[in-house]
Scaffold this motif. Structure first.
Motif, PDB file in Angstrom:
ATOM      1  N   PRO A 115       8.661  32.962  60.250  1.00  0.00           N
ATOM      2  CA  PRO A 115       8.921  32.487  61.706  1.00  0.00           C
ATOM      3  C   PRO A 115       9.896  33.376  62.330  1.00  0.00           C
ATOM      4  CG  PRO A 115      10.448  31.769  59.903  1.00  0.00           C
ATOM      5  CD  PRO A 115       9.320  32.431  59.163  1.00  0.00           C
ATOM      6  N   ALA A 116       9.893  33.249  63.422  1.00  0.00           N
ATOM      7  CA  ALA A 116      10.897  33.880  64.343  1.00  0.00           C
ATOM      8  C   ALA A 116      12.335  33.892  63.727  1.00  0.00           C
ATOM      9  CB  ALA A 116      10.873  33.608  65.859  1.00  0.00           C
ATOM     10  N   VAL A 117      13.057  34.849  63.997  1.00  0.00           N
ATOM     11  CA  VAL A 117      14.529  34.979  63.370  1.00  0.00           C
ATOM     12  C   VAL A 117      15.359  35.285  64.497  1.00  0.00           C
ATOM     13  CG1 VAL A 117      15.983  36.293  61.910  1.00  0.00           C
ATOM     14  CG2 VAL A 117      13.468  35.937  61.388  1.00  0.00           C
ATOM     15  N   TYR A 118      16.551  34.375  64.600  1.00  0.00           N
ATOM     16  CA  TYR A 118      17.632  34.376  65.631  1.00  0.00           C
ATOM     17  C   TYR A 118      18.876  34.577  64.908  1.00  0.00           C
ATOM     18  CZ  TYR A 118      14.229  32.927  69.102  1.00  0.00           C
ATOM     19  OH  TYR A 118      12.892  33.041  70.078  1.00  0.00           O
ATOM     20  N   VAL A 119      19.787  35.106  65.477  1.00  0.00           N
ATOM     21  CA  VAL A 119      21.224  35.021  65.115  1.00  0.00           C
ATOM     22  C   VAL A 119      22.292  34.332  66.421  1.00  0.00           C
ATOM     23  CG1 VAL A 119      23.259  36.733  65.090  1.00  0.00           C
ATOM     24  CG2 VAL A 119      21.075  37.175  63.749  1.00  0.00           C
ATOM     25  N   ASN A 126      22.902  29.687  72.540  1.00  0.00           N
ATOM     26  CA  ASN A 126      22.907  31.081  72.535  1.00  0.00           C
ATOM     27  C   ASN A 126      22.437  31.977  71.527  1.00  0.00           C
ATOM     28  OD1 ASN A 126      24.314  30.490  75.305  1.00  0.00           O
ATOM     29  ND2 ASN A 126      26.126  29.832  74.060  1.00  0.00           N
ATOM     30  N   ALA A 127      21.207  31.565  70.922  1.00  0.00           N
ATOM     31  CA  ALA A 127      20.625  32.320  69.932  1.00  0.00           C
ATOM     32  C   ALA A 127      19.836  33.623  70.367  1.00  0.00           C
ATOM     33  CB  ALA A 127      19.856  31.513  69.073  1.00  0.00           C
ATOM     34  N   ARG A 128      19.933  34.661  69.845  1.00  0.00           N
ATOM     35  CA  ARG A 128      19.357  35.645  70.246  1.00  0.00           C
ATOM     36  C   ARG A 128      18.294  36.349  69.023  1.00  0.00           C
ATOM     37  NH1 ARG A 128      22.130  40.055  67.933  1.00  0.00           N
ATOM     38  NH2 ARG A 128      24.087  39.795  67.147  1.00  0.00           N
ATOM     39  N   PRO A 129      17.214  36.738  69.438  1.00  0.00           N
ATOM     40  CA  PRO A 129      16.296  37.079  68.662  1.00  0.00           C
ATOM     41  C   PRO A 129      16.436  38.317  67.831  1.00  0.00           C
ATOM     42  CG  PRO A 129      15.500  37.758  70.720  1.00  0.00           C
ATOM     43  CD  PRO A 129      16.799  36.857  71.120  1.00  0.00           C
ATOM     44  N   VAL A 130      15.960  38.407  66.803  1.00  0.00           N
ATOM     45  CA  VAL A 130      16.384  39.726  65.744  1.00  0.00           C
ATOM     46  C   VAL A 130      15.004  40.364  65.657  1.00  0.00           C
ATOM     47  CG1 VAL A 130      16.973  40.242  63.361  1.00  0.00           C
ATOM     48  CG2 VAL A 130      18.016  38.616  64.633  1.00  0.00           C
ATOM     49  N   GLY A 131      15.022  41.766  65.990  1.00  0.00           N
ATOM     50  CA  GLY A 131      13.637  42.359  65.928  1.00  0.00           C
ATOM     51  C   GLY A 131      13.492  42.680  64.295  1.00  0.00           C
ATOM     52  N   PRO A 132      12.169  43.293  63.931  1.00  0.00           N
ATOM     53  CA  PRO A 132      11.849  43.586  62.472  1.00  0.00           C
ATOM     54  C   PRO A 132      12.766  44.641  61.768  1.00  0.00           C
ATOM     55  CG  PRO A 132      10.428  44.263  63.993  1.00  0.00           C
ATOM     56  CD  PRO A 132      11.175  43.544  64.758  1.00  0.00           C
ATOM     57  N   ASN A 133      13.304  45.622  62.520  1.00  0.00           N
ATOM     58  CA  ASN A 133      14.032  46.783  61.988  1.00  0.00           C
ATOM     59  C   ASN A 133      15.384  46.900  62.357  1.00  0.00           C
ATOM     60  OD1 ASN A 133      11.328  48.102  61.592  1.00  0.00           O
ATOM     61  ND2 ASN A 133      11.444  48.618  63.921  1.00  0.00           N
ATOM     62  N   ASP A 134      15.839  45.384  62.221  1.00  0.00           N
ATOM     63  CA  ASP A 134      17.407  45.237  62.215  1.00  0.00           C
ATOM     64  C   ASP A 134      18.048  45.651  61.126  1.00  0.00           C
ATOM     65  OD1 ASP A 134      18.482  42.633  60.400  1.00  0.00           O
ATOM     66  OD2 ASP A 134      16.194  42.511  61.082  1.00  0.00           O
ATOM     67  N   SER A 175      15.558  40.239  58.992  1.00  0.00           N
ATOM     68  CA  SER A 175      14.196  40.004  59.163  1.00  0.00           C
ATOM     69  C   SER A 175      13.213  40.249  57.996  1.00  0.00           C
ATOM     70  CB  SER A 175      13.569  40.807  60.365  1.00  0.00           C
ATOM     71  OG  SER A 175      13.990  40.314  61.391  1.00  0.00           O
ATOM     72  N   GLU A 176      13.543  41.438  57.035  1.00  0.00           N
ATOM     73  CA  GLU A 176      12.988  41.669  55.908  1.00  0.00           C
ATOM     74  C   GLU A 176      13.167  40.490  54.857  1.00  0.00           C
ATOM     75  OE1 GLU A 176      13.256  45.266  52.589  1.00  0.00           O
ATOM     76  OE2 GLU A 176      14.478  45.192  54.300  1.00  0.00           O
TER      77      GLU A 176
END
Length: 302
Positions: free
Chosen positions: A85-89, A57-65, A70-71
């Motif tokens: 890579p894509a980042v998930y939480v 149940n991972a959810r993607p994280v945007g670049p401005n979290d 992400s930074e």
């Protein structure tokens, strides 16, 4: 040396798979086993990352979290000389993390909310660097292939009871039963050995990426303490994914025994401490992953 060992273990897994095919159906069985393995691995190659992320149940994280995750990943990926890579939480209180994907251009890093709450920024950087090392070293692809082989071997071993003991010149009932038990066990042992080998290599490479071995060493101690007392329900439902995590989410063993998917955390920390002691400031770049302050723990992930 770790790459040589991994290659030998992968060859052993392949030989075991083809050997079972031969015992079941002779030369034709080898061909069938090869075709079956190719099909399963092709499916896993293209779909395993999405499947694993969905399982947890991972959810993607945007670049401005707001957390700055992400930074941090972007800065460490730059240090590692690889695409971001894509980042998930993953919403679970157990501190943990894993990486997945078929190559550095199609990869993802997932961390749990428990990890975000438990670790300092430097410790979190050490963990992210470890996961990036897995991606850069193509460990995520290797573990996908070995997991697929292990599942296929278990399936072929079950076929042995129905076919191996019945055809003329077959294994016989006793031989078929032995294969059902021993073949999946052997495959699991090889898979676990590959996983343990790659963890040590990723620890070392991760320390080089983030610039400080003790960040990861400190993080491992905290993650081990959390994983040993906090359940990860999604991992419990999907134990086949446990080898992907930085610490066994099913409560890691204390020793590097045959049946553990990870090296003993104490051994990994000792190796990182030795690396820190042997490494001068000039031999590992001290570029920090981000100049921003600590993540806002009062945000949606805090």
């Amino acid at each position: 040396m770790s790459y040589v060992k991994t290659g030998i273990l992968m060859a052993a897994m392949t030989a075991l798979f083809l050997g079972i095919g031969y015992l079941l159906a002779g030369t034709g069985g080898i061909v069938i086993a090869f075709v079956l393995a190719a099909g399963m691995n092709a499916f896993a190659w293209w779909n395993s990352d999405r499947m694993v992320l969905k399982m947890h149940n991972a959810r993607p994280v945007g670049p401005n979290d707001r957390s700055g995750l992400s930074e941090m990943v972007a800065a460490l990926a730059h240090n590692a000389g690889m695409p971001m890579p894509a980042v998930y939480v993953i919403d679970t209180p157990q501190p943990n993390a894993f990486a997945t994907g078929r190559n550095p251009q199609n990869a993802a890093v997932a961390v749990t909310t428990g990890l975000m709450r438990t670790l300092s920024r430097d410790e979190l950087a050490g963990v992210v660097a470890h996961e990036l090392a897995h991606i850069r070293n193509h460990d995520t692809a290797i573990m996908t292939v070995t997991a697929t082989f292990a599942g296929a071997i278990s399936m072929l071993a079950n076929f042995a009871l129905f076919f191996g003991g019945r055809r003329e010149g077959g294994l016989g009932i006793v031989g078929a039963l032995a294969m059902m038990i021993l073949a999946p066990l052997a495959a699991a042992l090889v898979q676990m050995a590959i996983s343990r080998t790659r963890e040590y290599a990723a620890d070392k490479a991760g320390a080089e990426i983030c610039g400080e071995p003790m960040w990861l060493a400190s993080a491992l101690a905290k993650i081990q303490a959390g994983a040993s007392r906090i359940d990860n329900h999604a991992a419990e439902r999907n134990p086949a994914t446990s080898h992907m995590f930085i610490i066994n989410p099913l409560h890691a063993h204390k020793h590097d025994n045959l049946f553990s998917t990870h090296p003993a955390t104490e051994n990994r920390i000792a190796a990182l401490r030795e690396l820190a002691a042997q490494t001068t400031r000039s031999s590992i770049p001290r570029t920090r992953p981000s100049a921003r302050p600590e993540p806002d723990r009062s945000g949606p992930w805090g």
